[in-house]
Write an enzyme that holds these catalytic residues in place. Structure first.
Site, PDB file in Angstrom:
ATOM      1  CG  ASP A  44      16.713 -58.785  32.654  1.00 54.84           C
ATOM      2  OD1 ASP A  44      17.108 -58.550  31.253  1.00 54.84           O
ATOM      3  OD2 ASP A  44      16.069 -59.630  33.056  1.00 54.84           O
ATOM      4  CD  GLU A  81      16.335 -55.716  28.714  1.00 55.28           C
ATOM      5  OE1 GLU A  81      16.268 -56.543  27.752  1.00 55.28           O
ATOM      6  OE2 GLU A  81      16.047 -56.540  29.828  1.00 55.28           O
TER       7      GLU A  81
END
Length: 751
Positions: free
Chosen positions: A429, A482
């Protein structure tokens, strides 16, 4: 019989030894140490507690606040030697000889307890382990730190270890010692800053925390174990002693196959799931892991997804963070069951032929006082300067990637999920926030790197190490970034100057394509490039196309709600969009609920609206996604060459007036090509000629306007011949009927 010690007088024991209690007090344990032991301030209790020799004599000192009496029972014959209370909870028993094996018999006001003395056991961490930890060379630090049920000889208990180099003293507190920090103060390894203690009699399931005094002897808030492998159910915040792993895995065939395949050339279609809100039980509660497996796995199989991606399941205190602010990087959340139940979930997925990816958060951590913040009274895991250590957007803290021990903690977490739970991938993330020191910071509120630049060199080095280590130790495991910027080489191998990720989320494709689809078809002609631009850079990285949870929260609305037009057109737009997505180069990811066109925006405290499947229009979208996934798996042209230019060929890229796109997907020699044709207007277009590379019959494999999906059922009859009429650079052509707001997928019939 043994004599009885009383303060201020000599006591004779049966071997003729006589020692004054006052001498014992003043010589064996100096007054200042005695007070420190009594108050739990002694930084090295092993120097005083347990068995020690004083001159020609031996004594056993122990701490038992609240006890009315303590006896030392010598094994194997059971001789009992009463201890004298010297001060508060400090007891000392004078012994006639060195106690090789003994137990403490403690009388409490309402009970009697016989236990082994934790201070009779020396340090268990070896010099080689200590050195490797300090150098950041432990691949699996959770094997050493945290809480581990073990045997020392024939004595069972739990070994606790924690890193707190700047603490004056550290103690283990829990339900086994009345949360009394004076009872189990740990041994310190000075150079490495590690603390350890073996506490006999403690078992798996015990609840505990660490009690620390900072360098100024100030008491800190109780801290959860950074290496805890199990936790209490939030909002409770303690760590739990996890049972030793005893999982009986059934996924050997899956694991062997995973290591043998080249992930770039296999179909990947990911169903992103927030486990606590996918579906609830009949009592309005989230499904625990076993029940979730019984429902989710057959559903994912029926829908044809190859992988499940779980939003973060590392334990987190605030439900509204959806797991993106984790506080226990080694522990599956207790909200859905114990760690063994999660392991069973993964095993069941593998047996069913489904991979499991977890979202993993190494960019930041929350500032809850029981967590990593100011862990030993200093900024141990985070930076001390808020210009480096605080995420302004999320009010969270940033890991100090320049510390060996912090990098080891994070890398160990990643590898732990792979080794202990067999997960098939990590979606890392917020990578962009890790790469840039000025991420979301105004000028003057960030610190340049040593070269004066904005790149976070330490974070880059960490990510490179992460990807190299995973590739080396867990072949076939995916690491997905990401990453929302144009950072070069995110998926290029580290040896070639890249970061080494398996895939990168294509955020540009997502923004451009969703932006295009939200426009009224009347105006799409003016934004034709939104759907072609992604092919300009499609081969610069190994991309994944994400329609994730981020696109259906915070007032953005659901996917279906963002489609223009009346209800029929909304569904037609979404179906055409899915057809475009599944035929576009790149691996696929769709957030739960999108596959049946959930109307409302997702909320983590509500299950999906499964009742919508009573509506044929919603069922139609669900069936389309299942069919698209089947095509993705069974048609090599749709997945084998996702990341190379040879796998894609434009046929119609410039018909902006009709908002029509046509392109070929190629899968290499011997693989029949796939033709995709998208009509993003509500007009039916007849006699639309599209060039193709082969003659003969072409089969309409999928038509998103089919009546089975809720469409108007216009199409091309299933089979149609290619004419020997060249068109748009191809030697043959098809004369097609393009249904309104629809995508057609065709393939040549080969004998």
């Amino acid at each position: 019989m043994p004599g009885e010690l009383s303060e201020g007088r000599s006591v004779r024991v049966d071997n003729g030894m006589a020692v004054a209690a006052t001498a014992l007090h003043s010589k064996c344990i100096p007054a200042e140490v005695l007070h420190a032991l009594n108050e739990g301030r002694c930084g090295e209790p092993f120097n005083w507690l347990g068995p020690h020799q004083h001159g020609d004599h031996w004594y056993v000192a122990s701490v038992a606040h609240g006890a009315t009496a303590v006896d030392v029972v010598l094994e194997p014959h059971g001789e009992s030697w009463p201890a004298q209370r010297l001060l508060g909870g400090v007891f000392v028993a004078l012994l006639p000889y060195r106690p090789e094996n003994y137990r403490l018999k403690i009388k409490w006001p309402a009970s009697m307890q016989t236990i082994s003395d934790p201070y009779a056991f020396g340090p268990l961490l070896t010099e080689s382990t200590l050195h490797a930890f300090h150098a950041g060379q432990l691949s699996y630090p959770s094997d050493v730190l945290g809480a581990h049920p073990i045997y020392v000889g024939d004595t069972s208990g739990v070994h606790f270890a924690v890193w707190a180099p700047n603490a004056r003293r550290v103690a283990v507190v829990g339900d086994f010692n009345q949360w009394d920090g004076r009872r189990h103060v740990m041994h310190r390894h000075d150079h490495e800053g590690l603390w350890e203690i073996f506490i006999p009699g403690v078992r798996a399931g015990a609840i505990y925390k660490f009690e620390l005094l900072d360098r100024h002897a100030h008491l800190l808030p109780l801290k959860a174990d950074p290496f805890a492998r199990q936790t209490e159910l939030p909002p409770a915040t303690a760590s739990v002693v996890a049972a030793p792993g005893s999982m009986n895995w059934h996924d050997a065939a899956w694991m062997a196959h995973r290591a043998s395949v080249e992930s770039e050339r296999i179909p990947v279609s990911i169903y992103e799931v927030h486990a606590a809100s996918w579906q609830w039980d009949d009592h309005g509660r989230p499904l625990p892991w076993d029940a979730l497996a019984a429902r989710l796995i057959p559903y994912v199989q029926a829908q044809g997804f190859t992988h499940i991606e779980l939003m973060p399941i590392s334990e987190y205190p605030f439900g509204g963070s959806w797991g993106y602010q984790p506080i226990a990087m080694y522990a599956p959340t207790a909200r859905l069951g114990n760690p063994e139940a999660f392991a069973r979930f993964v095993d069941s997925c593998h047996v069913a032929g489904i991979g499991v990816i977890i979202d993993w958060v190494s960019a930041h951590f929350p500032s809850d006082e029981h967590g990593l913040r100011d862990f030993d009274g200093t900024q141990l895991y985070e930076h001390s300067d808020p210009r480096e250590g605080v995420h302004q957007d999320w009010d969270t803290l940033i890991y100090n990637y320049g510390r060996h021990e912090v990098r080891q903690y994070l890398l160990g977490s990643a590898l732990y999920w792979m080794r202990h739970f067999h997960v098939d991938g990590l979606r890392v993330d917020a990578v962009a926030s890790m790469l840039y020191r000025d991420y979301s910071r105004p000028e003057g509120e960030w610190i340049p790197n040593k070269h004066g630049g904005r790149e976070n060199l330490e974070a880059i080095d960490f990510l490179e190490s992460l990807n190299e280590t995973v590739a080396r130790e867990h072949s076939g495991v995916l690491v997905i970034a990401e990453e929302s910027t144009a950072w070069p080489g995110v998926t290029r191998p580290v040896a070639e100057g890249g970061l080494g990720f398996s895939y990168k989320w294509n955020m540009g494709w997502m923004h451009d394509s969703l932006g295009y689809m939200q426009r009224d078809p009347l105006y799409r002609r003016y934004h034709h490039h939104d759907l072609t631009f992604g092919l300009v850079y499609a081969w610069s990285e190994k991309f994944m196309l994400p329609l994730s949870h981020d696109e259906v929260v915070h007032g953005k609305g659901s996917l279906i709600a963002r489609m223009p037009g009346d209800r029929w057109q909304q569904f037609a737009n979404l179906r055409a969009y899915f057809g475009f997505m599944w035929t576009h180069p790149g691996k696929k990811l769709l957030f739960m609920g999108g596959e049946f066109a959930q109307d409302r925006e997702w909320h983590h405290d509500r299950p999906l609206d499964w009742f919508l499947l009573s509506d044929p229009m919603h069922r139609g979208v669900q069936q389309l996604v299942a069919d698209l996934n089947s095509l993705l798996v069974h048609e090599p042209a749709l997945h084998r060459c996702d990341h190379v230019a040879e796998g894609f060929e434009w046929v119609v890229a410039d018909d902006m007036h009709a908002s029509v796109y046509a392109y070929l997907r190629h899968g290499g020699e011997g693989v029949p090509p796939i033709l995709a044709v998208c009509n993003f207007t509500p007009e039916v277009r007849r006699d639309y000629r599209v060039g193709v590379p082969e003659g003969g019959l072409w089969r309409e494999l999928c038509n998103t306007d089919s009546m089975h999906y809720g469409g108007s059922n216009l199409g091309n009859g299933g089979l149609l011949p290619a004419d020997s009429l060249a068109a748009r650079g191809q030697p043959f052509s098809l004369n097609l009927l393009l249904p309104p707001l629809a995508t057609l997928i065709l393939r040549p019939e080969r004998s």
